[in-house]
Design an enzyme around this catalytic site. Structure first.
Site, short mmCIF file in Angstrom:
data_model
loop_
_atom_site.label_atom_id
_atom_site.label_comp_id
_atom_site.label_asym_id
_atom_site.label_seq_id
_atom_site.Cartn_x
_atom_site.Cartn_y
_atom_site.Cartn_z
N SER A 124 0.61 -1.15 -0.28
CA SER A 124 -0.10 0.15 -0.13
C SER A 124 0.74 1.71 -0.03
O SER A 124 1.97 1.37 -0.05
CB SER A 124 -0.93 0.08 1.38
N TYR A 158 -2.26 -1.46 10.61
CA TYR A 158 -2.49 -1.38 9.02
C TYR A 158 -1.16 -0.74 8.49
O TYR A 158 -0.68 -1.97 7.04
CB TYR A 158 -3.62 -1.07 8.41
#
Length: 272
Positions: free
Chosen positions: A164, A177
């Site tokens: 990401s 995350y």
């Protein structure tokens, strides 16, 4: 985290470019794709099928979304299958690999894509249980599946891990995350070095703001309404705009790529 089905999303995500015609870039290949019931995983599953691959995709709980993906993939006439389970349980990875071998007889491509996120305003709000769940799903599961699939991979096989933009720039509300996504980058680079002598390529894709069910599932409405407006292209990306990165890395087009990460993120400059 409230689970949002893709059918509840407005606007609906785009999973394949209108009028797209495949050219057999993945003919006779077998791909495992995690999180294929919606979002980026669904777009990859459909695109790979359009390019001639046989697909086994995994999903966690949304039977309706999974069945819709299966129907879309089947339109291309290639063998396909799906399997439900919890990727954070290492035993499920063996079930996935066993099903791929029993259904298709081999594995050529492994796409680690499924993930969870639980926004929190402070590190003090993140419980032990949340940390364990986030890491178990987002990075441990990648290791589990690669470990199980590796004995079946051979020269020319490809592993692609979804990281990401948050791995590179962080996110103040997605601390755990983002940490897992950083770990995925390191895992990708390390595994690529480890497997290079076997001619098995390992790469990653680091999406920016992409319109998937994970967004309305995890953020309040005011954040969802402005989602993706802070990148140079001033909009969220569609799953269809990310899937091509996986096709490039999985096909012979990416035969000289290993240990690398592609960045479909709407124009944010990332110092890798």
């Amino acid at each position: 985290m409230k689970e949002v089905s893709e059918k509840e999303m407005d606007p609906q995500p785009e999973y394949l470019k209108k009028g797209y015609k495949g050219s057999e870039k993945l003919k006779d290949k077998v791909a495992i794709i995690t999180g294929g019931d919606s979002g980026i995983g669904k777009a990859i599953s459909i695109l790979f099928a359009a390019e001639g691959a046989s697909v086994l995709f995994t999903y966690h709980s949304s039977d309706k979304d999974a069945k819709k993906t299966l129907a879309e993939v089947k339109k291309y006439g290639n063998p396909c299958a799906m399997i439900q389970g919890d990727l954070s349980d290492s035993k499920h990875s063996k079930e996935i690999v066993d099903k791929a071998i029993s259904e298709f007889g081999k594995i050529d491509i492994v796409i680690n894509n499924a993930a969870v996120q639980f926004p929190q305003d402070s590190l003090t709000d993140i419980t032990d249980e949340q940390i364990q769940k986030t890491f178990a799903t987002n990075i441990f599961a990648y290791m589990y599946l690669c470990r199980e699939a590796l004995p079946h991979l051979k020269e020319g096989s490809s592993i692609i891990n979804t990281t990401s933009v948050t791995a590179y720039k962080g996110n103040e509300r997605l601390i755990d995350y983002s940490s897992t996504k950083g770990a995925i980058v390191s895992f990708t680079r390390s595994l690529s070095a480890n497997l290079a002598h076997k001619k098995i390529r390992v790469n990653g894709v680091a999406p920016g703001p992409i319109w998937t069910p994970l967004i309305p599932s995890t953020f309040p409405k005011e954040d969802v309404d402005g989602f993706g407006k802070d990148v140079p292209l001033n909009r969220p990306g569609q799953p269809s705009e990310v899937a091509g990165c996986y096709l490039f890395l999985a096909s012979d087009l990416g035969s000289y790529m290993t240990g690398q990460v592609l960045h479909p993120n709407g124009g944010e400059i990332i110092n890798t």
